[in-house]
Design an enzyme around this catalytic site. Structure first.
Site, PDB file in Angstrom:
ATOM      1  N   THR A  28       3.343   7.529   2.006  1.00 39.81           N
ATOM      2  CA  THR A  28       3.382   7.852   3.441  1.00 39.81           C
ATOM      3  C   THR A  28       2.848   9.265   3.662  1.00 39.81           C
ATOM      4  O   THR A  28       3.049  10.145   2.828  1.00 39.81           O
ATOM      5  CB  THR A  28       4.845   7.756   3.933  1.00 39.81           C
ATOM      6  OG1 THR A  28       5.268   6.397   3.798  1.00 39.81           O
ATOM      7  CG2 THR A  28       4.982   8.170   5.396  1.00 39.81           C
ATOM      8  N   GLY A  29       2.195   9.450   4.806  1.00 44.11           N
ATOM      9  CA  GLY A  29       1.688  10.780   5.158  1.00 44.11           C
ATOM     10  C   GLY A  29       0.181  10.750   5.308  1.00 44.11           C
ATOM     11  O   GLY A  29      -0.470   9.738   5.043  1.00 44.11           O
ATOM     12  N   THR A  31      -2.228  12.235   3.627  1.00 43.48           N
ATOM     13  CA  THR A  31      -3.014  12.078   2.394  1.00 43.48           C
ATOM     14  C   THR A  31      -2.945  10.619   1.920  1.00 43.48           C
ATOM     15  O   THR A  31      -3.973  10.022   1.565  1.00 43.48           O
ATOM     16  CB  THR A  31      -2.494  13.023   1.288  1.00 43.48           C
ATOM     17  OG1 THR A  31      -2.231  14.301   1.862  1.00 43.48           O
ATOM     18  CG2 THR A  31      -3.515  13.163   0.179  1.00 43.48           C
ATOM     19  N   GLU A 105      10.316   6.207  -0.288  1.00 42.27           N
ATOM     20  CA  GLU A 105       9.335   6.706  -1.268  1.00 42.27           C
ATOM     21  C   GLU A 105       9.966   6.816  -2.653  1.00 42.27           C
ATOM     22  O   GLU A 105       9.348   6.458  -3.656  1.00 42.27           O
ATOM     23  CB  GLU A 105       8.807   8.075  -0.829  1.00 42.27           C
ATOM     24  CG  GLU A 105       7.881   7.984   0.374  1.00 42.27           C
ATOM     25  CD  GLU A 105       7.485   9.335   0.954  1.00 42.27           C
ATOM     26  OE1 GLU A 105       6.433   9.408   1.591  1.00 42.27           O
ATOM     27  OE2 GLU A 105       8.232  10.318   0.778  1.00 42.27           O
TER      28      GLU A 105
END
Ligand code: 5RP
Length: 229
Positions: A28-29, A31, A105
């Site tokens: 997630t995010g 990048t 995560e």
């Protein structure tokens, strides 16, 4: 090269570790999202993978781009997870959770044979802690949990402020229905000790220190991508 281009470089390098038929944890995010976009191109080109997303946000992007998804219950053992990080040190200890997905995560990374971190060079640090540590908490009894965290940090000589994360005017809610304290402890010289203290507090659901989870970090800078093992 701007930050986005560095993220793309790291994501491109990570793609080389993805093999046909793999069961993939997908991070997630911003990048990780660059990785998802590149992965989608490969999938459209014939690469067969099954992904387990680490957040609802990542799941939505994968669906939109046509990456086949499964739940972690359907695929409880994964070959590889690729995810971003808020900080990475030379020993591959991470701070994660800036995007609020740290619990899923960590669960997904723990279910994976291998975790590769992708980041631009601004994330590489000598000592963790300039980025406030996200601590996911149960909303019940959060004042008591706050005090317990402050006492635990003090036992390790750490001070600093705990800020309840907000989303606009509302309290931020994780995908699991929890809240997050962002803890500005400053330098964290002993991540394992802090992790142990936080894990012993009942109201703490999970924290953003990822220790002995990543086996490789791909860090991109203007001169290209370097790998840390
Ligand atoms: C989300 C995370 C992200 O991996 C972390 O916040 C890095 O995000 P970005 O790639 O946008 O800088 O841990 O919970």
């Amino acid at each position: 090269m701007d930050a986005r281009e560095m993220k793309v470089k790291a994501a491109e390098a990570a793609l080389a570790y993805v093999e046909d038929g793999m069961r993939l944890g997908i991070g997630t995010g911003s990048t990780a999202e660059e990785f998802v976009r590149l992965l989608a191109e490969k999938v459209h080109g014939g690469l067969r993978v099954e992904g387990v997303p680490t957040s609802e946000r990542t799941a939505r992007l994968c669906v939109e781009l046509g990456i086949p998804l499964k739940s972690l219950d359907e695929l409880p053992e994964l070959d590889l997870t690729i995810d971003g990080a808020d900080e990475v040190d030379a020993g591959l200890t991470l701070i994660k959770g800036g995007g609020g997905a740290l619990l899923r995560e960590k669960i997904v990374a723990a279910a994976s044979s291998r975790m590769i971190v992708i980041a631009d060079e601004s994330k590489l640090v000598a000592t963790l802690g300039a980025f406030p540590l996200p601590i996911e908490i149960n909303p019940f009894g959060q004042a008591a949990t706050r005090i317990a965290i402050e006492k635990a940090a003090a036992r390790l000589g750490l001070g600093g402020e705990l800020k309840l994360r907000k989303s606009g005017a509302d309290v931020f809610m994780t995908d699991g229905g929890h809240h997050i304290f962002d803890a500005s402890f400053g330098r964290i010289p002993d991540a394992e000790a802090l992790s142990g203290e936080l894990n012993s507090i009942p109201g703490v659901v999970e924290h953003g220190l990822f220790i002995h989870m990543a086996s490789l970090a791909i860090i991109a800078g203007p001169a290209g991508a370097q790998t840390l093992k």
